[in-house]
Design a protein around this motif. Structure first.
Motif, PDB file in Angstrom:
ATOM      1  N   THR A  44       0.829  -1.209   0.000  1.00 40.89           N
ATOM      2  CA  THR A  44       0.000   0.000   0.000  1.00 40.89           C
ATOM      3  C   THR A  44       0.864   1.259   0.000  1.00 40.89           C
ATOM      4  OG1 THR A  44      -0.277   0.092   2.420  1.00 40.89           O
ATOM      5  CG2 THR A  44      -1.936  -1.156   1.166  1.00 40.89           C
ATOM      6  N   VAL A  45       2.027   1.190   0.648  1.00 36.54           N
ATOM      7  CA  VAL A  45       2.954   2.329   0.607  1.00 36.54           C
ATOM      8  C   VAL A  45       3.417   2.554  -0.828  1.00 36.54           C
ATOM      9  CG1 VAL A  45       5.252   3.134   1.301  1.00 36.54           C
ATOM     10  CG2 VAL A  45       3.708   2.150   3.012  1.00 36.54           C
ATOM     11  N   LEU A  46       3.768   1.472  -1.522  1.00 33.52           N
ATOM     12  CA  LEU A  46       4.208   1.601  -2.916  1.00 33.52           C
ATOM     13  C   LEU A  46       3.090   2.098  -3.822  1.00 33.52           C
ATOM     14  CD1 LEU A  46       6.435  -1.573  -3.300  1.00 33.52           C
ATOM     15  CD2 LEU A  46       7.185   0.821  -3.230  1.00 33.52           C
ATOM     16  N   GLU A  47       1.871   1.732  -3.487  1.00 32.28           N
ATOM     17  CA  GLU A  47       0.734   2.222  -4.284  1.00 32.28           C
ATOM     18  C   GLU A  47       0.655   3.747  -4.224  1.00 32.28           C
ATOM     19  OE1 GLU A  47      -3.783   0.728  -4.960  1.00 32.28           O
ATOM     20  OE2 GLU A  47      -3.225   1.114  -2.864  1.00 32.28           O
ATOM     21  N   ARG A  48       0.975   4.309  -3.063  1.00 35.99           N
ATOM     22  CA  ARG A  48       0.939   5.764  -2.887  1.00 35.99           C
ATOM     23  C   ARG A  48       2.232   6.446  -3.311  1.00 35.99           C
ATOM     24  NH1 ARG A  48      -0.736   4.038   1.971  1.00 35.99           N
ATOM     25  NH2 ARG A  48       0.986   4.993   3.041  1.00 35.99           N
ATOM     26  N   HIS A  49       3.373   5.764  -3.134  1.00 39.59           N
ATOM     27  CA  HIS A  49       4.689   6.366  -3.404  1.00 39.59           C
ATOM     28  C   HIS A  49       5.557   5.345  -4.138  1.00 39.59           C
ATOM     29  CE1 HIS A  49       3.528   9.460  -0.543  1.00 39.59           C
ATOM     30  NE2 HIS A  49       3.296   8.524   0.340  1.00 39.59           N
ATOM     31  N   ASP A  50       5.257   5.098  -5.378  1.00 39.75           N
ATOM     32  CA  ASP A  50       5.982   4.087  -6.134  1.00 39.75           C
ATOM     33  C   ASP A  50       7.391   4.574  -6.477  1.00 39.75           C
ATOM     34  OD1 ASP A  50       6.053   1.550  -7.205  1.00 39.75           O
ATOM     35  OD2 ASP A  50       5.157   2.116  -9.115  1.00 39.75           O
TER      36      ASP A  50
ATOM     37  N   ARG B 293       7.497 -13.349  -5.799  1.00 40.96           N
ATOM     38  CA  ARG B 293       6.093 -13.594  -6.155  1.00 40.96           C
ATOM     39  C   ARG B 293       5.625 -12.688  -7.282  1.00 40.96           C
ATOM     40  NH1 ARG B 293       2.160 -13.751  -1.741  1.00 40.96           N
ATOM     41  NH2 ARG B 293       0.871 -14.329  -3.512  1.00 40.96           N
ATOM     42  N   GLY B 294       6.498 -11.804  -7.753  1.00 42.22           N
ATOM     43  CA  GLY B 294       6.128 -10.912  -8.846  1.00 42.22           C
ATOM     44  C   GLY B 294       5.247  -9.746  -8.431  1.00 42.22           C
ATOM     45  N   LEU B 295       5.213  -9.437  -7.129  1.00 44.70           N
ATOM     46  CA  LEU B 295       4.370  -8.348  -6.632  1.00 44.70           C
ATOM     47  C   LEU B 295       5.076  -6.997  -6.674  1.00 44.70           C
ATOM     48  CD1 LEU B 295       2.767 -10.264  -3.630  1.00 44.70           C
ATOM     49  CD2 LEU B 295       1.749  -9.805  -5.880  1.00 44.70           C
ATOM     50  N   VAL B 296       6.412  -7.023  -6.594  1.00 50.92           N
ATOM     51  CA  VAL B 296       7.210  -5.801  -6.721  1.00 50.92           C
ATOM     52  C   VAL B 296       8.393  -6.103  -7.646  1.00 50.92           C
ATOM     53  CG1 VAL B 296       6.615  -4.988  -4.386  1.00 50.92           C
ATOM     54  CG2 VAL B 296       8.746  -6.230  -4.748  1.00 50.92           C
ATOM     55  N   ARG B 297       9.030  -5.050  -8.083  1.00 49.91           N
ATOM     56  CA  ARG B 297      10.264  -5.213  -8.861  1.00 49.91           C
ATOM     57  C   ARG B 297      11.259  -4.147  -8.416  1.00 49.91           C
ATOM     58  NH1 ARG B 297       6.978  -2.252 -12.498  1.00 49.91           N
ATOM     59  NH2 ARG B 297       8.138  -0.523 -13.404  1.00 49.91           N
TER      60      ARG B 297
ATOM     61  N   GLU C 172       2.577  -5.169 -11.671  1.00 48.61           N
ATOM     62  CA  GLU C 172       1.160  -5.294 -12.022  1.00 48.61           C
ATOM     63  C   GLU C 172       0.440  -6.300 -11.127  1.00 48.61           C
ATOM     64  OE1 GLU C 172      -2.268  -4.231 -13.376  1.00 48.61           O
ATOM     65  OE2 GLU C 172      -0.425  -3.171 -13.914  1.00 48.61           O
ATOM     66  N   ALA C 173       1.098  -7.401 -10.803  1.00 46.76           N
ATOM     67  CA  ALA C 173       0.483  -8.394  -9.911  1.00 46.76           C
ATOM     68  C   ALA C 173       0.219  -7.799  -8.528  1.00 46.76           C
ATOM     69  CB  ALA C 173       1.363  -9.635  -9.800  1.00 46.76           C
ATOM     70  N   GLY C 174       1.096  -6.933  -8.071  1.00 45.48           N
ATOM     71  CA  GLY C 174       0.893  -6.248  -6.796  1.00 45.48           C
ATOM     72  C   GLY C 174      -0.294  -5.303  -6.866  1.00 45.48           C
TER      73      GLY C 174
END
Length: 153
Positions: free
Chosen positions: A54-60, A88-92, A109-111
């Motif tokens: 959720t942090v990355l969603e706001r501050h990628d 798991r392919g949720l972040v890169r 995208e999976a994240g």
């Protein structure tokens, strides 16, 4: 005789005032985390991993150190978490645009799909938490928590 403050009663005066705010806040944080863990179990992510997403969603595109600070974990814990989320392919991890020796963490995208899938259940959990509080009081509660954070930061 020295007065001490009880973490449970919040009072050192001998008068019962109820549990301290620190105790109530920690107790609430623990139950929220437990409910979030239950909610996220089918996705195979922990509450801490979900928080990082959720942090990355706001501050990628932040450094691992910044992601750790914003997710309330140590740098070592975040390093382990990023490896697990990346596998798991949720972040890169990408090369920092201004410093080629540094990496930034990005939401994959999976994240994004995982967060979209759990946005409504997470919103429902939050609503459940405040269902006995009126809308105006919920907003005051939100502002009071922000103010308390600022005061201690």
């Amino acid at each position: 005789m020295t007065k001490t403050t009880s973490p449970v009663t919040g009072s050192g005066s001998g008068t019962e005032t109820g549990p301290s705010l620190l105790y109530l806040l920690k107790r609430t944080e623990l139950v929220v985390r437990a409910r979030l863990e239950e909610l996220l179990k089918p996705a195979g992510v922990t509450a801490l991993q979900y928080t990082a997403l959720t942090v990355l969603e706001r501050h990628d595109g932040v450094s691992a150190a910044q992601l750790a600070r914003d997710s309330f974990v140590t740098a070592q814990t975040m390093a382990d978490m990023v490896r697990a989320l990346e596998s798991r392919g949720l972040v890169r991890r990408d090369v920092h645009p201004r410093n080629r020796r540094e990496k930034v963490i990005r939401l994959a995208e999976a994240g994004r799909r995982l967060l979209a899938d759990y946005a409504e259940p997470a919103r429902e959990l939050e609503e459940r938490m405040v269902r006995d509080i009126g809308p105006a009081d919920v907003e005051r509660f939100r502002e009071a928590l922000k103010s308390a954070h600022r005061a201690l930061s």
